[in-house]
Design a protein around this motif. Sequence first.
Motif, PDB file in Angstrom:
ATOM      1  N   THR A   1      79.671 -39.314  18.033  1.00  0.00           N
ATOM      2  CA  THR A   1      79.616 -40.352  17.001  1.00  0.00           C
ATOM      3  C   THR A   1      78.427 -41.289  17.152  1.00  0.00           C
ATOM      4  N   GLY A   2      77.915 -41.427  18.370  1.00  0.00           N
ATOM      5  CA  GLY A   2      76.848 -42.393  18.594  1.00  0.00           C
ATOM      6  C   GLY A   2      75.469 -41.804  18.793  1.00  0.00           C
ATOM      7  N   VAL A   3      75.394 -40.493  19.103  1.00  0.00           N
ATOM      8  CA  VAL A   3      74.093 -39.867  19.361  1.00  0.00           C
ATOM      9  C   VAL A   3      73.851 -38.698  18.408  1.00  0.00           C
ATOM     10  N   TYR A   4      74.750 -37.710  18.438  1.00  0.00           N
ATOM     11  CA  TYR A   4      74.588 -36.552  17.549  1.00  0.00           C
ATOM     12  C   TYR A   4      74.533 -36.998  16.087  1.00  0.00           C
ATOM     13  N   ARG A   5      75.408 -37.945  15.728  1.00  0.00           N
ATOM     14  CA  ARG A   5      75.462 -38.410  14.328  1.00  0.00           C
ATOM     15  C   ARG A   5      74.125 -39.023  13.903  1.00  0.00           C
ATOM     16  N   ILE A   6      73.547 -39.840  14.767  1.00  0.00           N
ATOM     17  CA  ILE A   6      72.270 -40.486  14.425  1.00  0.00           C
ATOM     18  C   ILE A   6      71.164 -39.442  14.260  1.00  0.00           C
ATOM     19  N   TRP A   7      71.124 -38.472  15.166  1.00  0.00           N
ATOM     20  CA  TRP A   7      70.122 -37.408  15.040  1.00  0.00           C
ATOM     21  C   TRP A   7      70.278 -36.673  13.711  1.00  0.00           C
TER      22      TRP A   7
ATOM     23  N   MET B   1      64.773 -33.879  15.180  1.00  0.00           N
ATOM     24  CA  MET B   1      64.629 -33.629  16.608  1.00  0.00           C
ATOM     25  C   MET B   1      64.395 -32.140  16.852  1.00  0.00           C
ATOM     26  N   GLY B   2      63.433 -31.851  17.741  1.00  0.00           N
ATOM     27  CA  GLY B   2      63.068 -30.466  18.011  1.00  0.00           C
ATOM     28  C   GLY B   2      62.038 -29.923  17.047  1.00  0.00           C
ATOM     29  N   ILE B   3      61.821 -30.631  15.936  1.00  0.00           N
ATOM     30  CA  ILE B   3      60.794 -30.237  14.963  1.00  0.00           C
ATOM     31  C   ILE B   3      59.670 -31.273  14.969  1.00  0.00           C
ATOM     32  N   ASP B   4      60.042 -32.514  14.659  1.00  0.00           N
ATOM     33  CA  ASP B   4      59.046 -33.586  14.602  1.00  0.00           C
ATOM     34  C   ASP B   4      58.811 -34.252  15.955  1.00  0.00           C
ATOM     35  N   ALA B   5      59.719 -34.047  16.883  1.00  0.00           N
ATOM     36  CA  ALA B   5      59.612 -34.678  18.203  1.00  0.00           C
ATOM     37  C   ALA B   5      60.276 -33.785  19.243  1.00  0.00           C
ATOM     38  N   PRO B   6      59.849 -33.861  20.504  1.00  0.00           N
ATOM     39  CA  PRO B   6      60.518 -33.090  21.555  1.00  0.00           C
ATOM     40  C   PRO B   6      61.981 -33.489  21.657  1.00  0.00           C
ATOM     41  N   TRP B   7      62.806 -32.551  22.081  1.00  0.00           N
ATOM     42  CA  TRP B   7      64.251 -32.783  22.121  1.00  0.00           C
ATOM     43  C   TRP B   7      64.803 -32.256  23.433  1.00  0.00           C
ATOM     44  N   VAL B   8      65.913 -32.802  23.850  1.00  0.00           N
ATOM     45  CA  VAL B   8      66.531 -32.383  25.098  1.00  0.00           C
ATOM     46  C   VAL B   8      67.301 -31.070  24.950  1.00  0.00           C
ATOM     47  N   TYR B   9      67.585 -30.659  23.699  1.00  0.00           N
ATOM     48  CA  TYR B   9      68.356 -29.440  23.442  1.00  0.00           C
ATOM     49  C   TYR B   9      67.509 -28.390  22.731  1.00  0.00           C
TER      50      TYR B   9
ATOM     51  N   LEU C   1      68.818 -24.730  17.965  1.00  0.00           N
ATOM     52  CA  LEU C   1      70.069 -24.417  17.267  1.00  0.00           C
ATOM     53  C   LEU C   1      71.174 -25.429  17.532  1.00  0.00           C
ATOM     54  N   ALA C   2      70.980 -26.299  18.502  1.00  0.00           N
ATOM     55  CA  ALA C   2      71.977 -27.345  18.747  1.00  0.00           C
ATOM     56  C   ALA C   2      72.123 -28.257  17.538  1.00  0.00           C
ATOM     57  N   PHE C   3      71.084 -28.285  16.712  1.00  0.00           N
ATOM     58  CA  PHE C   3      71.149 -29.158  15.540  1.00  0.00           C
ATOM     59  C   PHE C   3      72.149 -28.659  14.501  1.00  0.00           C
ATOM     60  N   ALA C   4      72.422 -27.356  14.483  1.00  0.00           N
ATOM     61  CA  ALA C   4      73.304 -26.792  13.450  1.00  0.00           C
ATOM     62  C   ALA C   4      74.707 -27.407  13.465  1.00  0.00           C
ATOM     63  N   PRO C   5      75.435 -27.409  14.595  1.00  0.00           N
ATOM     64  CA  PRO C   5      76.766 -28.029  14.572  1.00  0.00           C
ATOM     65  C   PRO C   5      76.718 -29.544  14.367  1.00  0.00           C
ATOM     66  N   MET C   6      75.654 -30.184  14.830  1.00  0.00           N
ATOM     67  CA  MET C   6      75.533 -31.628  14.618  1.00  0.00           C
ATOM     68  C   MET C   6      75.398 -31.946  13.135  1.00  0.00           C
ATOM     69  N   ALA C   7      74.579 -31.145  12.433  1.00  0.00           N
ATOM     70  CA  ALA C   7      74.430 -31.335  10.988  1.00  0.00           C
ATOM     71  C   ALA C   7      75.721 -30.990  10.257  1.00  0.00           C
TER      72      ALA C   7
ATOM     73  N   TYR D   1      83.824 -39.345   9.049  1.00  0.00           N
ATOM     74  CA  TYR D   1      84.667 -38.266   9.580  1.00  0.00           C
ATOM     75  C   TYR D   1      83.893 -37.336  10.512  1.00  0.00           C
ATOM     76  N   VAL D   2      82.824 -37.836  11.106  1.00  0.00           N
ATOM     77  CA  VAL D   2      82.014 -37.007  11.994  1.00  0.00           C
ATOM     78  C   VAL D   2      82.843 -36.495  13.170  1.00  0.00           C
ATOM     79  N   ALA D   3      83.601 -37.376  13.796  1.00  0.00           N
ATOM     80  CA  ALA D   3      84.380 -36.979  14.969  1.00  0.00           C
ATOM     81  C   ALA D   3      85.406 -35.910  14.608  1.00  0.00           C
ATOM     82  N   GLN D   4      86.145 -36.145  13.520  1.00  0.00           N
ATOM     83  CA  GLN D   4      87.180 -35.182  13.101  1.00  0.00           C
ATOM     84  C   GLN D   4      86.562 -33.838  12.715  1.00  0.00           C
ATOM     85  N   THR D   5      85.432 -33.886  12.008  1.00  0.00           N
ATOM     86  CA  THR D   5      84.787 -32.636  11.589  1.00  0.00           C
ATOM     87  C   THR D   5      84.258 -31.869  12.790  1.00  0.00           C
ATOM     88  N   TRP D   6      83.655 -32.588  13.723  1.00  0.00           N
ATOM     89  CA  TRP D   6      83.167 -31.940  14.943  1.00  0.00           C
ATOM     90  C   TRP D   6      84.312 -31.234  15.671  1.00  0.00           C
ATOM     91  N   LEU D   7      85.412 -31.931  15.851  1.00  0.00           N
ATOM     92  CA  LEU D   7      86.550 -31.351  16.565  1.00  0.00           C
ATOM     93  C   LEU D   7      87.111 -30.143  15.819  1.00  0.00           C
TER      94      LEU D   7
END
Length: 438
Positions: A60-66, A77-85, A88-94, A103-109
């Motif tokens: 809710t506080g990091v993935y959501r902002i990205w 992240m990973g396109i315009d700037a270096p990323w720690v992941y 493809l990690a961006f796919a589930p976050m999006a 509902y980010v938390a509920q959707t993620w779960l």
Amino acid sequence: MTGGDERETSELAAGPRPRRAALRRWLGGRAALWTAFVVVHGLVVWLNLEAPGLPMGDVTGVYRIWAENAAHGWLRMGIDAPWVYPILAFAPMAAALVFGQAYVAQTWLAIVVLLDAIAFSILIGRATLSRPRRLAAWWWLAFIALLGPIALGRIDAITVPFAITGLLWAAGRPRVAATLLTIGAWVKVWPAALIAALVIAARRRLEVVTVAVVLSIGILGVSLLAGSGMNAIGFIAEQAGRGLQIEAPAAVFWLWQIVAGSRSVRIVYDRDILTFQIAGPGADAAAAVTTPLMIVGVLVVVVLGVRAARRGAPIGRLLAPLSLAFVVVLMLANKVGSPQFVTWLAAPVVLGLVLRPARFLVPAALAAAVALFTQIIYPYWYGWLLIANPAFVFLLTVKVALLVALLAWALRAVWQAGSRRNEAAPHGGDVGRRRTEG
């Protein structure tokens, strides 16, 4: 005693036995397993949403902002700037934003539970349910319950069902297995270790390498077309630049110094990568040494695995302990040591219980204990570790010792798999069989 009394006494004496037998049959069937799946995942979902310690903080506080920054075209992240992941990690976050940020938390779960359900259905299959697969299914559910919120609330949780399914299909469908494991590795790097294990243990290793390389080139190609440049592999440098995080196995030495009253060692918060790290004499050097140490550890496992494969070790005997050895090396020689790394243990242990249940009871018990100690530390009472409370530093120390024992067991099992007397063992075991996979 009359005849009626005798019949009544006989029925009372015999009554509990059929009920117990019926209960055992039910517990051994799919209905009980799916009921337990719903109960365990429901409990862990509730803990993620309601438990103290902000278990879903990263989502809710990091993935959501990205994800929101990318959705608005501000920063990808990973396109315009270096990323720690990996990219493809961006796919589930999006995907977690599909119903809005509320509902980010509920959707993620929901995404994680759905992926787990797919892997679980493959594990227990549609045909006759074997005892090993039943045992593996029950163990996985127990492992999730023991590990708690972190089992679902981080990016690693996305990769676990890919890893489990990939290993289960390794012998019978190596190209599908390689595809799943490669996708997992481009979400979070660790499944690459399972690809390495599969390349060593499988007879159709060229197919595995080809799929992994072609798919990786395709993913990198799409990233480059999107404008990533070198940011597509920026996660390598981002990981290398980290300090020694307090949950890292190597950090135990400095944590005990704090417990002993050292004024030169402190726990500090790194605002760039949002982690608590060790600051003190030798800590930066230890962080720098972990990467070479990890490379050495991986090479040792590779040598043992190649030795076993060259001596004719069948995939059903070699793949599970070899995968476990790779994974535990990555955990022990790691400067980060985040609690979610424990989820990595599920895939090799599930495979081991499917193939050689009696043999894998010891690592299954060790991994379950690691999960329990992890949940005790995080998220509920993580604050006690942040102040180096002696009891919680001791818990972390025991957890590291359990991982060392797990690595010792795995290395011994890989060595034994390469002994000449094991050459007559079955080659595929239960893994990859359509009879139980569905």
